[in-house]
Design a protein around this motif. Sequence first.
Motif, PDB file in Angstrom:
ATOM      1  N   UNK A 132       0.744  -1.104  -0.316  1.00 15.60           N
ATOM      2  CA  UNK A 132      -0.218   0.000   0.359  1.00 15.60           C
ATOM      3  C   UNK A 132       0.871   1.356   0.078  1.00 15.60           C
ATOM      4  N   UNK A 133       0.907   2.256  -0.752  1.00 14.03           N
ATOM      5  CA  UNK A 133       1.572   3.090  -0.547  1.00 14.03           C
ATOM      6  C   UNK A 133       1.316   3.895   0.772  1.00 14.03           C
ATOM      7  N   UNK A 134       2.119   4.146   1.640  1.00 14.28           N
ATOM      8  CA  UNK A 134       1.865   5.379   2.474  1.00 14.28           C
ATOM      9  C   UNK A 134       3.236   6.275   2.603  1.00 14.28           C
ATOM     10  N   UNK A 173       9.331  -0.296  -0.311  1.00 13.03           N
ATOM     11  CA  UNK A 173       8.118  -1.597   0.262  1.00 13.03           C
ATOM     12  C   UNK A 173       7.099  -0.721   0.999  1.00 13.03           C
ATOM     13  N   UNK A 174       5.911  -1.320   0.979  1.00 11.36           N
ATOM     14  CA  UNK A 174       5.490  -0.999   1.753  1.00 11.36           C
ATOM     15  C   UNK A 174       4.612  -2.541   2.852  1.00 11.36           C
ATOM     16  N   UNK A 175       3.869  -2.255   3.597  1.00 10.79           N
ATOM     17  CA  UNK A 175       3.490  -3.772   4.695  1.00 10.79           C
ATOM     18  C   UNK A 175       2.614  -3.281   5.348  1.00 10.79           C
ATOM     19  N   UNK A 186       1.699   0.125   9.480  1.00  6.53           N
ATOM     20  CA  UNK A 186       2.695   0.318   8.815  1.00  6.53           C
ATOM     21  C   UNK A 186       4.327  -0.435   9.046  1.00  6.53           C
ATOM     22  N   UNK A 187       4.565  -0.945   7.484  1.00  2.31           N
ATOM     23  CA  UNK A 187       5.803  -1.363   8.048  1.00  2.31           C
ATOM     24  C   UNK A 187       6.791  -0.969   6.660  1.00  2.31           C
ATOM     25  N   UNK A 228       8.543   1.046  11.040  1.00  3.29           N
ATOM     26  CA  UNK A 228       7.319   0.761  11.840  1.00  3.29           C
ATOM     27  C   UNK A 228       6.794   2.221  12.541  1.00  3.29           C
ATOM     28  N   UNK A 229       5.720   1.916  12.210  1.00  2.00           N
ATOM     29  CA  UNK A 229       4.505   2.993  12.323  1.00  2.00           C
ATOM     30  C   UNK A 229       2.988   2.915  13.058  1.00  2.00           C
ATOM     31  N   UNK A 230       2.944   3.427  12.839  1.00  2.00           N
ATOM     32  CA  UNK A 230       1.665   2.462  14.209  1.00  2.00           C
ATOM     33  C   UNK A 230       0.198   3.141  14.475  1.00  2.00           C
TER      34      UNK A 230
END
Length: 934
Positions: free
Chosen positions: A48-50, A137-139, A148-149, A160-162
């Motif tokens: 996913x684009x983040x 990459x995004x995950x 999101x990683x 890592x953003x939560x």
Amino acid sequence: MPRHTPRTILDRLRTPRRFPKFLMGASVCVLVAGLLSPVSQAAAADTTAVAADAAAAAANDYCGGRCSDILPAGQNGNATLAQILLNQAFGTQPAHADDQLAPYANLASGHPALTDAKINDFFRDASFGVPADQVESTLKPAGRTDVTIVRDKKTGVPHITGTTRYGTEFGAGYAAAQDRLWLMDVFRHVGRGKLTPFAGGAPANQGLEQEFWRHAPYTEADLQAQIDSAVANNGARGRQALADVRAYLAGINAYIDASDSGRYFPGEYVLTGHKDSITNAGTIEHFKETDLVALASVIGALFGSGGGGEVNNAISLLAAQSRYGVQEGTEVWESFRERNDPEAVLTVHDGQSFPYATKPAVARGAAMPAAGTVTQEPLVYDRTGSAATATGTSASATASALGSARRGMSNALVVSGDHTASGHPVAVFGPQTGYFAPQLLMLQEIQGPGLSARGASFAGLSMYVELGRGQDYAWSATTSGQDIIDTYAVELCQDDTHYLYRGTCTAMEKVEQTNAWKPTTADSTPAGSYRMQVWRTKYGPVTHRATVDGKKVAYTTLRSSYLHEADSIIGFQMLNDPDHVKSPQTFQEAVQHINYTFNWFYADAQHTAYYNSGDNPVRAAGVDAEFPVRAEAAYEWRNWTPATNTADYTPPSAHPHSVDQDYYISWNNKQAKDYTAAPWGNGSVHRGNLLEDRVRALVTAGGVTRASLTRAMADAALADLRAEDVLPKLLQVVRSSPVTDTTAAAAVTKLSDWVAAGAERKETSAGSKAYANAEAIRILDAWWPLLVKAEFEPGLGSELYTAMTGNLPVDEAPSAGHGPTGSHAGSSFQYGWWSYVHKDLRTVLGETVQGPLAKSYCGGGSLGACRDVLITTLKQAAGRTAAQVYPGDDLCSAGDQWCADSVNQRTLGGIKHGKISWQNRPTYQQVVEFTSHR
């Protein structure tokens, strides 16, 4: 011990011919699927684009682009079966497996021309967030919407953003498993002493499990009790820590499930028989809470448990007293011990005194063994099959290498803003955890509620960043090694498994386990088994047996962190909490919650700070911490409770600490005046001098920059301590009369030229794989052990000389496979008789020596006789060929000096990396200068 490349957990993966034919001919679909790394394949499945998330995370970064770090070999420590096969057959590397190795290595030749603008040629940008054009990459792991990683293109480090605390920690666990699942699995088994059933019976595996289980022979109940205690004793923070751990574990296990179903799990599971490459049969066990405590016990034993050695101390003291008589022998022993040497380099050098473990005027409770009665307690029993042919209880050079990491070479250089060009503090610091493939540490950035940090953590313990930077501050640690371990002599009663505990004959607790293995693809060691057994007492595990005052005793080892491996989680939680760490004082408060023995360093835009952590027990009056003590209430730690192993500990004010000193250096040297619990070897010449001299000169000149401080570190990393600080005195003695012997004169010229050139072990040019001053280096490498023996053994006698070398090895040169670190390990010059030689020669020369040795040794104190000893051994050394000095091993041909020194990433998995030129510096390292503060 013969010098050869350590055979590590999966050493035989280097030889593809050992692989079964069905693996080499596996179906195309399996191999093609395996060509994707675990990270890239998982990301491809859920991208996913983040970019907006990354930009938001960077908004709280106060470093202004002046934070950098490096961690060789690379971030990616997982490899599929196909990647392992390709690596072994063709040398290809998975993405991000070794892309930090070359920049790290290149600093050795590149540092003289280093400028601030070029720092990231040798380090990597450690700013928060990932620019949109740098997103690889995004995950959204496991389809979660609250985390999101993002991985960057240059290093593959997970950011890592939560939006929730649970999601953030879930992402941290998922990312850890992406990068280090196999290593995490290895070390949870090492911590339980169960590596051989998991990975096979190779000597390396046996050595690893034996090395660590003897220090922490925990049962599952012990592991769980540590978790319960850490939670119960720390209120809201304890409860939050448990919640973080559970979320982290959920992330790890989610990755295990995903990689299993997607068939991109680490290939080592196939090679060790846990998974089938064709049918996918087999399982990878989920992680549980107690696994993390088992992991922590290994890390704590490696890096955070200073002290011990009281039995060896007693043996060497008795040898000294036998040689010289009680009074003079004691004086001789104390002079070699250098408990509080006035010439020792100090981290806190502003005159503050922090007395700890000082020598009592009159010792009480000492339990010295009768001469010749000490025996080491056996660990291994009932060997069968291939185990029956084993040659020792610690058969692994890898275990030795890991064990030496505890002795480590972590260093720190921190300069106050009063002495920098910008007016902001500058720090270059990092821990030494050895060189392994994959690396024990991993990088991450973690941003979420109550969490904001980027840096390194030990694999499997990365729910928090353990060494790194926050929003407007950075921190790091070095191993301090102060004494938190004591040896007690428990008097035996009834038989050899009962002892007197406070007047009552009490049964020892036997903790044992049997490990059996069968051949695997990765390890063709024939089937075998053995049993490990440890007897535990209230005073800790039994390590030796002896006779004291005519009575049979068992010596036990009690350390303050025993049964408390999990407690330090609170301190690391605080370090990651931007609402807690806002100043030097709040930083010091955080690390006070860490019970491991570390030196902690801090820098923000305005201040620097230092604190020495660890649960330092309050000993009974008159107890000498250097020697075994009677296991009686009068000599126990104050207010010690055996059931929980808790006691009174020295208050934070008694620990060496400081704020805004002009500069700090640390290279595992003495912390402060009167802090006498340091390891052996803290005298007039110590590795810390290499930093002290360079940083003091920079501070005196003023205008320190990130580049100049990094250059100082890199310059010290190439220095030969013996050549820089001791060789001038050796040459002064030799030249006290004209040198007429042609062989000796030629050697003196070469050695003098090397000293004049800077006394460094550096290449003639970048990548040449040949040293400038190679002949001088060869001569000193051959000379040092010869001259030390010839200088000291005649005076000490063989028995005492041997006992003293058991306390402190003579030599730890880069190429010395006989040293405590072993070959190709990087770390050098921490342990050696540098100070003894230095003090003795100055005495012979008639110079003033503070804290001299009790006797003169070189030539019996005669300058002429000393000169003869040195010239005789110098001629012997000069006559030794390169092939004799560097005899070769599995990595190097005999006589290849550069290769003998080179650093190799010891394999702990299926991927191996290339050698790099020798550097004596931390594994993970930061260069930081914050430009603003919240």
